[in-house]
Design a protein around this motif. Structure first.
Motif, PDB file in Angstrom:
ATOM      1  N   ILE A   1     -94.980 -12.734 -46.907  1.00  0.00           N
ATOM      2  CA  ILE A   1     -94.582 -11.822 -45.918  1.00  0.00           C
ATOM      3  C   ILE A   1     -92.886 -11.384 -45.971  1.00  0.00           C
ATOM      4  CG2 ILE A   1     -94.349 -11.513 -43.179  1.00  0.00           C
ATOM      5  CD1 ILE A   1     -96.825 -13.314 -43.036  1.00  0.00           C
ATOM      6  N   ASP A   2     -92.737 -10.177 -45.833  1.00  0.00           N
ATOM      7  CA  ASP A   2     -91.336  -9.830 -46.237  1.00  0.00           C
ATOM      8  C   ASP A   2     -90.458 -10.448 -44.999  1.00  0.00           C
ATOM      9  OD1 ASP A   2     -89.384  -7.813 -47.595  1.00  0.00           O
ATOM     10  OD2 ASP A   2     -89.127  -7.812 -45.568  1.00  0.00           O
ATOM     11  N   ARG A   3     -89.432 -11.093 -45.165  1.00  0.00           N
ATOM     12  CA  ARG A   3     -88.860 -11.593 -44.129  1.00  0.00           C
ATOM     13  C   ARG A   3     -88.061 -10.774 -43.359  1.00  0.00           C
ATOM     14  NH1 ARG A   3     -85.470 -14.869 -48.806  1.00  0.00           N
ATOM     15  NH2 ARG A   3     -87.183 -14.592 -49.701  1.00  0.00           N
TER      16      ARG A   3
ATOM     17  N   ALA B   1     -94.143  -5.875 -55.940  1.00  0.00           N
ATOM     18  CA  ALA B   1     -94.731  -5.447 -54.635  1.00  0.00           C
ATOM     19  C   ALA B   1     -94.248  -4.076 -53.901  1.00  0.00           C
ATOM     20  CB  ALA B   1     -95.018  -6.640 -53.617  1.00  0.00           C
ATOM     21  N   TYR B   2     -92.630  -4.142 -54.160  1.00  0.00           N
ATOM     22  CA  TYR B   2     -92.021  -3.046 -53.312  1.00  0.00           C
ATOM     23  C   TYR B   2     -92.074  -1.731 -54.257  1.00  0.00           C
ATOM     24  CZ  TYR B   2     -90.317  -7.162 -50.878  1.00  0.00           C
ATOM     25  OH  TYR B   2     -89.877  -8.059 -50.313  1.00  0.00           O
TER      26      TYR B   2
ATOM     27  N   GLY C   1     -85.528  -9.650 -50.700  1.00  0.00           N
ATOM     28  CA  GLY C   1     -86.786  -9.741 -50.286  1.00  0.00           C
ATOM     29  C   GLY C   1     -87.644 -11.018 -50.779  1.00  0.00           C
ATOM     30  N   GLU C   2     -88.614 -10.726 -50.921  1.00  0.00           N
ATOM     31  CA  GLU C   2     -89.782 -11.826 -51.604  1.00  0.00           C
ATOM     32  C   GLU C   2     -89.680 -11.607 -53.102  1.00  0.00           C
ATOM     33  OE1 GLU C   2     -90.403 -14.204 -49.229  1.00  0.00           O
ATOM     34  OE2 GLU C   2     -89.470 -12.178 -48.048  1.00  0.00           O
TER      35      GLU C   2
ATOM     36  N   ARG D   1     -94.006  -7.352 -43.052  1.00  0.00           N
ATOM     37  CA  ARG D   1     -95.105  -6.968 -43.783  1.00  0.00           C
ATOM     38  C   ARG D   1     -95.730  -7.833 -44.665  1.00  0.00           C
ATOM     39  NH1 ARG D   1     -93.533  -2.002 -46.362  1.00  0.00           N
ATOM     40  NH2 ARG D   1     -95.746  -1.460 -46.051  1.00  0.00           N
TER      41      ARG D   1
ATOM     42  N   MET E   1     -96.765  -8.520 -48.282  1.00  0.00           N
ATOM     43  CA  MET E   1     -96.526  -7.757 -49.668  1.00  0.00           C
ATOM     44  C   MET E   1     -97.686  -7.907 -50.586  1.00  0.00           C
ATOM     45  SD  MET E   1     -94.125  -6.039 -48.592  1.00  0.00           S
ATOM     46  CE  MET E   1     -93.766  -5.167 -49.946  1.00  0.00           C
TER      47      MET E   1
END
Lengths: 754, 352
Positions: A669-671, B120-121, B143-144, A675, A677
């Protein structure tokens, strides 16, 4: 709905009763040949395709949608938004009972989680609807998303699970901890997990005036019908839902979801049948999920290796607009004896879809933490983790003091350990290597799940030709209800399986309750069995009152039904077939009714749970951290087994989910945005075949005279519990590294450089 | 529906002409492109289906001993070609460690070379991505990004190249044959993929209309056949992209390394050739210390792009392991779990 295309002639050779036979799935051939008709396979004439447009923000409001662009796209028939959505008789945000969850049905422009439906595009083709949805190009007024377990202010929820108290205590935990010679204080984290049943939620809805015809997968037909009736102001009798097969449910199809209702609304808007199928990524929001948890466990142990205190505190997350709180700590009520036990829950409200039931909700999440902590306590005491569990065996349910209705857990420990070879396990971690130099570890976890019963009804008919027809609106999620319940139905009528027709999966049949809580076989099965007994009792009444019958005067108690005949108990040579009795009475058929419900007296007297012990072996590459669960042995005691083949399959599936919980599964989950991901099957990792090397489930004999007359407990969810902890504990035993954040990743078990 | 032109040329020149128009994309099996189209990341105006062009699906031994692989050869067919697997075992192992059996049966060699990143982005049309929408920013950067790049990245893009296949290929000096508007040319595979710099939207050296028609492996690459391995760390045993991976190939002579080849996957926007590490190995006898020195050299310039510092040490370790496995010799049979540490044959080093 009947399974008409099922071959009625069975290839099985029957020995004795139908119950207990390891029959293969009666619907197996249909499924492997593609002839089993799932909801989305239905294409009524004139059907249109509906596609959801979902929110790409987690919080805020929809400022605008380019409805004109979508509507002017070729093939698009209409666009349903909060402006033109047909009126409902009930506010989707209304909540009149704890099992009613708020739905997002375009009631306004608010966005309260990512992937929330914000419009529905209806078109002549799936492609046109898909493109129409893209053309809506929503503009948002976004607000900062609240993300994760620290994303909002914590509070104590009013209740957890299905209405349980958030805090329970017995004894003085602090005193117990003070008195302990060894103490564990550890915090574990579990991630958000999302439903990924092979079949996404799908609905085909067709209106005919005020009558509604629906094909959709459901684990609870009567509840779904009731919910739809309430929302649309219809009489439930006017709604027919067919759900012969589910491509997996796991709790996500227990309650009808918002997107399914949107399919019904779309059909109403356009006045034509509509099909709506969720895209895989649209599953990550509106259909429930397993929320993240952070669980702190404190355990005190005395010099004898016995618990002095068990304190289990869980923090979880729910949505901003509804109440579902994962009862993660409650697992500590039932498993290990301790003079002092406290469990408590706190929660945050963040911008997510409401979490809901996901296979072993609460139990699975709590189990991996409790089993890890128990393992840590055993290690702190220098005790073998299995011996430590046996030493703290609960002879009565720890939190309530009630005796167990049955509990063959000791036998599970013993048989599982024997099969696994546990006795050869070295006590200390990082002691075992295989011939290739991989670290090898062995772990154990205790499995448990409550034996629940709900309410169900059934009808059994003995036909003029002596065959049977048994009906209950039961649900086959893939677990094998078509087979197991038919076995019970056949025994209820004392007929061979070939001699009965079993109808299920349709809302016009008697209410079979809900296929959830691992209670479906017990609940629907008891109703079915009782209906058969009722039909036979009526038949016996006819025979024993008819002086032309060889059974005349025997009295009900003096008869036994076997193989389609009623026989005198004291002289089995005196008998009469069902067909003969009906023929003489001039009846075309005779009907029995059955119902089932939990027995409140037994429930207040006994604690009722299934139990098991799962043993896991993992191998870990010491340099590279690659982990593989190479061997799993589970031994389970869950009362009477209706069909050992299907039960084993349930245990296997559960244990594989345990591996997934420990090593694979996690929504990323994008912090910032909140959302998910990795909302697809390539990146949301669950085990593949190559991850499950060896798996075995032992069925441990257990007779339970109290849970229900069949003696059946549930097997659907227990396999997840115990297994996840066993794998995690095996990773510790292999590496000496205790990972408390799940899933365990390869970087967590890397030996430090040097 | 979203309409687009679909053309199906039967010759390479027709294909090149059809694809030279802006907004065109070549379609082979579509195992990547169709996914991108479904999520709206790729919206080509014209698909040029090359699967009906004759002659692109052959594996040919060239007079000079090299191997020429047509762009439409399927991954699985190439991996299971006995002559190919014998000559270039690490490439076969890499192929079989990638994706799933179903995808390998469909996916083509040419398409594999041109896989888009799996960030993913990048895949998410609602995130900022300089690769997808130049100048929009990079949401992965803060991000992640646990699995993102540690080598060759720039603040504009931290995605990694996902291919397994390309990693041993680049180690073995493979090159590609390209048919373009100005005829045929050859470039080394190492020159095909570009690092992001300030133009992450530009992933390859291909020009509009350029079609990769074949991949070539030089004859000299076969000298490594006896000591070549591909190793891949992933989050499940199959059907997962590499966390990090490495291809190692050694030419041994009298117990010493005559020459070494080394490349890394999952670390950068392109398959990463580690030339300095290769040079450090030449003339040395295989051993843990030498391998570790090579690993240090390979990752000398690495730096985390986010929550992924662990990948640097992990990459060093996989280099050491891949070199050790290569030194131990290519297994006579392809392992049952290709590329997995758990496929190792006895004799490999596993002690920490």
């Amino acid at each position: 709905m009947t399974l008409e295309i099922l071959p009625q002639a069975s290839p099985h050779i029957r020995h004795g009763s139908n119950i207990g036979q390891p029959l293969t799935r009666r619907d197996g051939v249909l499924k492997v040949t593609g002839r089993a008709r799932y909801a989305a396979d239905n294409h009524p004439p004139g059907m249109l395709y509906a596609v959801l447009a979902v929110s790409s923000i987690a919080r805020g409001r929809v400022k605008s949608l380019n409805v004109e662009a979508a509507k002017s796209h070729k093939g698009v028939v209409d666009v349903m938004t909060s402006v033109n959505r047909p009126k409902l008789a009930q506010d989707p945000d209304e909540k009149s009972n704890p099992f009613m969850f708020r739905l997002d049905l375009l009631q306004n422009d608010r966005v309260r989680y990512a992937n929330q439906p914000i419009a529905v595009v209806i078109a002549e083709s799936l492609e046109a609807a898909t493109e129409g949805a893209a053309l809506l190009a929503p503009q948002y007024e976004a607000e900062p998303a609240r993300v994760g377990l620290d994303g909002a202010e914590s509070f104590v929820p009013p209740g957890v699970g299905v209405g349980g108290p958030a805090e329970i205590r017995k004894g003085d935990v602090e005193a117990g901890l003070d008195a302990a010679t060894k103490r564990i204080d550890a915090t574990y984290e579990t991630p958000s997990q999302y439903h990924n049943a092979m079949e996404p939620h799908a609905i085909v809805a067709a209106w005919d005036g005020d009558r509604l015809s629906i094909d959709t997968p459901s684990q609870g037909l009567a509840m779904a019908r009731g919910r739809i009736a309430g929302l649309f102001g219809l009489s439930p009798e006017n709604i027919h839902i067919r759900s012969p097969f589910l491509g997996g449910g796991f709790g996500s199809k227990g309650l009808i979801s918002g997107p399914q209702i949107l399919g019904v609304l779309a059909a109403k808007l356009v006045g034509r049948p509509v099909k709506l199928v969720l895209r895989r990524d649209q599953m990550y929001g509106p259909v429930g999920h397993r929320p993240p948890t952070r669980q702190r466990l404190r355990i005190g142990v005395d010099g004898e290796g016995r618990l002095t205190a068990l304190d289990h505190r869980a923090k979880t997350a729910s949505s901003t607009f509804d109440d579902f709180f994962e009862a993660a700590a409650d697992i500590s009520h039932t498993l290990y004896a301790s003079p002092a036990i406290a469990t408590s829950h706190e929660a945050v409200r963040i911008d997510i879809g409401t979490p809901l039931f996901m296979r072993a909700p609460g139990e699975a999440t709590g189990s991996i933490a409790l089993e890890s902590a128990i393992d840590e306590a055993a290690a702190a005491c220098g005790l073998d983790p299995l011996a430590f569990r046996v030493r703290n065996y609960a002879e009565v349910e720890p939190i309530s003091g009630k005796p167990f209705s049955s509990k063959a857990l000791r036998e599970c420990y013993a048989q599982g350990a024997e099969r696994f070879g546990w006795a050869r396990r070295p006590l200390a971690p990082r002691q075992m290597r295989d011939k290739d130099g991989f670290l090898v570890g062995w772990g154990v976890g205790t499995a448990t799940f409550p034996a629940l019963m709900f309410h169900a009804e059934a009808r059994a008919i003995i036909r003029r030709d002596g065959t049977g027809l048994v009906e209950s609106g039961a649900h086959d999620m893939g677990q094998g209800a078509w087979t197991a319940l038919a076995q019970i139905a056949a025994d209820g009528l004392a007929l061979d399986l070939d001699q009965i027709e079993f109808r299920a999966g349709s809302s016009d049949l008697p209410d079979a309750g809900i296929a959830g809580g691992s209670a479906h076989t017990a609940t629907a099965g008891m109703a079915i069995h009782s209906a058969g007994a009722d039909a036979i009792a009526k038949l016996a009444e006819l025979a024993t009152r008819d002086e032309r019958s060889p059974l005349y005067g025997a009295g009900n108690a003096g008869l036994v039904a076997r193989n389609g005949r009623l026989r005198r108990r004291d002289d089995e040579s005196r008998s009469e077939s069902y067909a003969e009795i009906l023929a003489r009475a001039g009846l075309g058929e005779i009907e029995g009714r059955g119902a089932s419900a939990a027995d409140p007296a037994a429930q207040s007297t006994y604690a009722m749970h299934a139990h098991g012990a799962v043993f896991a072996e993992v191998k870990v590459d010491p340099d590279l951290g690659q982990i593989r669960a190479t061997r799993l042995v589970g031994a389970f005691a869950a009362g009477r087994v209706i069909n050992p083949r299907l039960v084993r399959s349930q245990y296997h599936g559960g244990m594989i989910w345990g591996v997934s919980f420990a090593l694979n599964e996690q929504a990323i989950i994008d912090r910032r945005s909140g959302r998910v991901m990795n909302a697809d099957l390539a990146e949301y990792h669950v085990p593949v075949n190559a991850d499950i090397v060896s798996i075995e489930a032992l069925l441990v004999h257990e007779d339970d005279p109290y849970v229900n007359a069949l003696g059946v407990k549930g097997v659907g969810e227990i396999g997840v519990t115990g297994a996840a902890g066993a794998v995690a504990n095996a990773v510790w035993h292999a590496t000496g590294m205790r990972v408390r954040r799940f899933p365990i990743k390869l970087e967590d078990v890397l030996t430090p450089a040097g | 529906m979203n309409t687009f032109d679909y053309v199906r040329p039967s010759t390479v020149p027709d294909a090149v002409a059809a694809a030279a128009a802006p907004g065109s994309a070549y379609l082979a099996s579509g195992t990547n492109l169709l996914d991108l189209m479904k999520v709206g990341v790729a919206r080509p105006d014209r698909l040029v289906d090359i699967t009906h062009i004759a002659g692109l699906d052959r594996i040919e031994r060239l007079p000079d001993g090299g191997l020429r692989i047509g762009a439409l050869v399927r991954n699985a067919d190439l991996a299971h070609d006995p002559d190919f697997a014998r000559s270039y075992p690490a490439v076969a192992e890499a192929l079989l460690s990638g994706a799933s059996a179903q995808l390998r049966n469909a996916a083509t060699i040419g398409g594999n070379l041109l896989q888009r990143p799996r960030c993913a982005y990048f895949y998410d049309p609602f995130s900022a991505c300089n690769k997808r929408a130049p100048g929009s920013g990079c949401d992965a950067l803060h991000g992640e990004n646990r699995l993102h790049a540690v080598l060759g990245w720039s603040p504009s893009c931290i995605a990694v190249h996902p291919s397994d296949f390309c990693v041993p290929l680049i180690a073995l000096d493979a090159f590609v044959e390209i048919e373009g508007r100005n005829g045929r040319r050859e470039i080394s595979l190492d020159a095909l993929h570009l690092l992001p710099g300030d133009t992450p939207e530009r992933e390859t050296a291909l020009e509009p209309g350029d079609l990769i028609v074949a991949l070539r492996l030089p004859a000299r690459a076969a000298v490594f056949a006896g000591h070549a391995r591909y190793l891949k760390l992933r989050e499940r045993t199959s059907y997962a992209f590499a966390v990090v991976s490495a291809a190692a190939a050694l030419e041994m002579e009298d117990g010493a390394i005559r020459q070494a080849r080394l490349a890394l996957g999952g670390v950068a926007a392109k398959p990463w050739r580690a030339r300095a590490a290769e040079e450090s190995l030449a003339g040395e006898r295989p051993g843990e210390a030498i391998f570790r020195r090579a690993a240090e050299a390979a990752l000398a310039d690495a730096k985390p792009s986010g929550d992924n510092a662990f990948k640097i040490e992990l990459a060093r370790r996989i280099v050491v392991r891949a070199l050790a496995l290569a030194a131990a010799g290519t297994p006579a049979r392809l392992p049952a779990l290709p590329g997995s540490p758990f496929s190792s044959a006895p004799g490999a080093l596993h002690d920490a």
